[in-house]
Enzyme design. Structure first.
Site: not given
Length: 451
Positions: A171, A23, A16, A408, A362, A372, A156
């Protein structure tokens, strides 16, 4: 406390779920549901843990490693047959056995302990069953018991009479028994029922036929024994877990501005007087110290946030991030495998990867560490009180000294000494009147095309 073993049933196909992933390996709060269950049982320190596997055996064995022994149920002929498969794995063990289900992950250690304790009460029940009373009994198996909790019959739903179905004590499937009783009873269970299977519940009926009584212990929280068999039930379990964790966080002194929008991981650690704004997601491995603030729409994973630090809004902290005391990470800042020293700031529009940023440094808007080269990661080190101007690219490996200033728009590929100004820009080219002439020319071309 008597020595005990756990048998966890996880042999079902989980059709299901409609998933290639087993699961019981589907995560709740970032942790496989099986691991939630094993962690709870682990608090009681079982002598042995046996997981009964079937479909998807390899996935489970890889996930478990040496944390549990596995045994194979093939073919799958019911829950009683599944437990029988663990007999060889527990050969020579004479303690108690606790039977759990891998897709019922939220059973509390205290509940497990109550089942084991009940085995050793003066009436010495052969089997202890964990029962529950849901709002709607649906098609759960029924536990027929007297007022003292002594079980007269287990049935059951498909095999129950109308009178038995009227019973609301259900149960859960979880049981406890002494090992010598368990496997003796299982050996005498038949499959004369609607499914033609060997039901685990029938060990109670076999014990009754021997003149021995079994007992039921009832959980006060039916959600504790909820099974997960579909994606919807998985989502329900996630919601249940998150609601509990949010309540726990607030009870421990955390302010959640909109609790229903905050999602925790199973291992999220939060200090006191932490404030968390709406729409924050915690992945695994996050620690937040006292008085920190996590602002709206932030995502944290594998990160440590120090006291009085501030994150977000719209920030992403990836694994290996450390924010020391009073550090600030603002909107649209991403940090990975980097440390921000005490009082350091990266207020907006920045990527910092594989870096060490000193105290009170800062980092200007638009700054990135180019960490990288296509093959290897390299580190950027920024000294205390350094000022990195907006739209700068720091090409690692590179070191920026204390109190240095990077102008900058600079692309820095060589080390900057302490107290130094580094400006790396192309010389500005000025052509007076060029733009006016360009606009005139283009307007004439456009007009000509319209004709």
């Amino acid at each position: 406390m008597n020595s005990f073993a756990t048998i966890i049933l996880a042999a079902g196909k989980g059709t299901r779920m409609k998933s290639d992933l087993h699961k019981v390996l589907h995560p709740i709060a970032g942790r496989p549901m099986l691991d939630h269950l094993m962690a709870s049982a682990g608090e009681l320190k079982p002598a042995h843990t046996v997981v009964v596997v079937g479909a998807g055996r390899e996935q489970l064995e890889n996930a478990l490693g040496d944390r549990a022994r596995t045994c194979l149920q093939e073919p799958q002929l019911g829950t009683g047959h599944a437990v029988q498969q663990a007999q060889d794995a527990l050969a020579g063990f004479s303690g108690d056995v606790l039977i759990l289900y891998g897709d019922v992950p939220f059973v509390r250690p205290a509940t497990m302990q109550s089942m084991l304790d009940r085995l050793h009460q003066p009436d010495a029940p052969a089997v202890v069953v964990l029962g529950f009373e849901p709002d709607d009994a649906l098609q759960y198996g029924r536990v027929i018991a007297d007022a003292e909790g002594r079980i007269t019959k287990m049935v059951e739903f498909k095999d129950a009479s109308a009178e038995e179905r009227a019973c609301t004590l259900c149960n859960s499937g979880l049981m406890a028994a002494r090992s010598e009783d368990l496997f003796d009873l299982l050996a005498r269970v038949g499959n004369d029922n609607a499914q033609g299977e060997y039901y685990l519940v029938d060990i109670v009926n076999v014990a009754n036929a021997d003149g021995r009584r079994s007992a039921v212990v009832t959980t006060d929280d039916p959600a504790e024994v909820a099974g997960i068999n579909s994606r919807k039930e998985l989502a329900d379990a996630e919601r249940q877990w998150q609601e509990f964790r949010r309540d726990e966080a607030m009870a421990d002194g955390v302010s959640l501005k909109a609790p229903e929008t905050v999602f925790f991981s199973w291992d999220t650690k939060l200090g006191r007087d932490v404030t968390i704004e709406p729409n924050v997601v915690f992945g695994p491995g996050v620690t937040v110290a006292d008085n920190a603030t996590i602002r709206a729409f932030s995502h944290l994973e594998g990160a440590s946030v120090g006291e009085f630090a501030s994150v977000g809004p719209y920030a992403r902290l990836r694994p290996g991030t450390v924010l020391e005391e009073s550090a600030k990470v603002g909107n649209f800042v991403e940090i990975k495998n980097a440390t921000m020293g005490k009082g350091a700031k990266a207020s907006h529009l920045t990527y910092l990867g594989d870096a060490k940023i000193g105290a009170d440094a800062n980092i200007g808007a638009g700054t990135i560490t180019c960490n990288y080269d296509g093959y290897f990661k390299h580190q950027t080190v920024i000294g205390e009180r350094a000022f990195i101007g907006s739209n700068s690219s720091l090409i690692a490996p590179v070191n920026i000294g204390a109190d240095a200033i990077v102008a900058a728009g600079s692309a820095v590929s060589r080390d900057v000494d302490a107290g130094e100004l580094r400006m790396v820009r192309a010389e500005q080219l000025v052509k007076p009147g060029w733009a006016d002439r360009f606009h005139d020319t283009m307007k004439k071309k456009k007009a000509a095309r319209r004709k």
